[in-house]
Design an enzyme around this catalytic site. Sequence first.
Site, PDB file in Angstrom:
ATOM      1  N   HIS A 162      -0.808  -2.005  -2.219  1.00 35.35           N
ATOM      2  CA  HIS A 162      -2.017  -2.195  -3.027  1.00 35.35           C
ATOM      3  C   HIS A 162      -3.292  -1.825  -2.247  1.00 35.35           C
ATOM      4  O   HIS A 162      -3.960  -2.721  -1.721  1.00 35.35           O
ATOM      5  CB  HIS A 162      -2.112  -3.657  -3.481  1.00 35.35           C
ATOM      6  CG  HIS A 162      -1.098  -4.020  -4.504  1.00 35.35           C
ATOM      7  ND1 HIS A 162      -1.369  -4.004  -5.857  1.00 35.35           N
ATOM      8  CD2 HIS A 162       0.192  -4.375  -4.379  1.00 35.35           C
ATOM      9  CE1 HIS A 162      -0.275  -4.351  -6.515  1.00 35.35           C
ATOM     10  NE2 HIS A 162       0.688  -4.584  -5.654  1.00 35.35           N
ATOM     11  N   GLU A 196      -6.088  -1.169  -3.277  1.00 35.07           N
ATOM     12  CA  GLU A 196      -7.287  -1.751  -3.908  1.00 35.07           C
ATOM     13  C   GLU A 196      -7.606  -3.137  -3.349  1.00 35.07           C
ATOM     14  O   GLU A 196      -8.684  -3.672  -3.594  1.00 35.07           O
ATOM     15  CB  GLU A 196      -7.114  -1.805  -5.438  1.00 35.07           C
ATOM     16  CG  GLU A 196      -6.194  -2.883  -5.985  1.00 35.07           C
ATOM     17  CD  GLU A 196      -4.699  -2.578  -5.821  1.00 35.07           C
ATOM     18  OE1 GLU A 196      -4.364  -1.594  -5.126  1.00 35.07           O
ATOM     19  OE2 GLU A 196      -3.878  -3.339  -6.365  1.00 35.07           O
ATOM     20  N   CYS A 252       2.242   0.512  -7.083  1.00 35.59           N
ATOM     21  CA  CYS A 252       3.254  -0.529  -7.303  1.00 35.59           C
ATOM     22  C   CYS A 252       3.853  -0.424  -8.712  1.00 35.59           C
ATOM     23  O   CYS A 252       4.612   0.509  -8.961  1.00 35.59           O
ATOM     24  CB  CYS A 252       2.658  -1.896  -7.002  1.00 35.59           C
ATOM     25  SG  CYS A 252       3.914  -3.071  -6.507  1.00 35.59           S
TER      26      CYS A 252
HETATM   27  N1  GLN Z   1       7.539  -6.263  -9.296  1.00 33.02           N
HETATM   28  C1  GLN Z   1       6.694  -5.517 -10.188  1.00 33.02           C
HETATM   29  C2  GLN Z   1       7.518  -4.636 -11.113  1.00 33.02           C
HETATM   30  O1  GLN Z   1       8.680  -4.478 -10.926  1.00 33.02           O
HETATM   31  C3  GLN Z   1       5.692  -4.685  -9.431  1.00 33.02           C
HETATM   32  C4  GLN Z   1       4.818  -5.570  -8.573  1.00 33.02           C
HETATM   33  C5  GLN Z   1       3.399  -5.104  -8.414  1.00 33.02           C
HETATM   34  O2  GLN Z   1       2.923  -4.214  -9.125  1.00 33.02           O
HETATM   35  N2  GLN Z   1       2.687  -5.737  -7.522  1.00 33.02           N
HETATM   36  O3  GLN Z   1       7.020  -4.090 -12.035  1.00 33.02           O
END
Ligand code: GLN
Length: 190
Positions: A171, A173, A78
């Site tokens: 995610h 994890e 992410c």
């Molecule tokens: N929205 C976050 C970003 O732009 C990422 C979200 C996340 O890591 N769960 O950095």
Amino acid sequence: MKPIGVLALQGDFEAHQKALARAGADSVLVRTAAELQNVAGLVIPGGESTTMLKLLRLENLFEPLREFGQQRPIFGTCAGAILLASEVSSPQQESLGLVDMAIERNAYGRQLDSRVVRLAAEDGLTGKELEAVFIRAPIIRRVGETGRVLARYLGDPVLVDFGRHLVATFHPELTPDPTVHRMFVDRVAR
Ligand code: GLN
């Protein structure tokens, strides 16, 4: 073998340590360039990529991290995937440029602030179904020739193998299935 590091500037690094343990790997938290020297691979967790970027600059970790990634595997989830990308939009933002892909932040919009879905994995995950948690996730808009898509959601890549590096927009994890972390542990061991 040296342990696997988890970048612990911000975000859900503790959940990654637990996931690595489920995948059978020792891990340590990494907050400095010196600590980076003592790990065989690194997980960059989810969180807020803009904040992580600021902290990387503040701790003088940006360049050491880029150099580390030129030698050793990194798994970015992410926000971590956003930091690894070569091109970031919405808004545009600096990144490590360690994997050839374009990624758009917060791209699923409001209806996908947070969602648990089942993914049909592609080759490389041998048809295994995968449960995936998305939290204000980015969308990978382009994958360069060095990337191999391992899973998609609504047609967009969500898990991509870049040879040395691995990226996920969800995610792994946060689910009990250790498949994705095990993939990363295996490549660190190779
Ligand atoms: N929205 C976050 C970003 O732009 C990422 C979200 C996340 O890591 N769960 O950095």
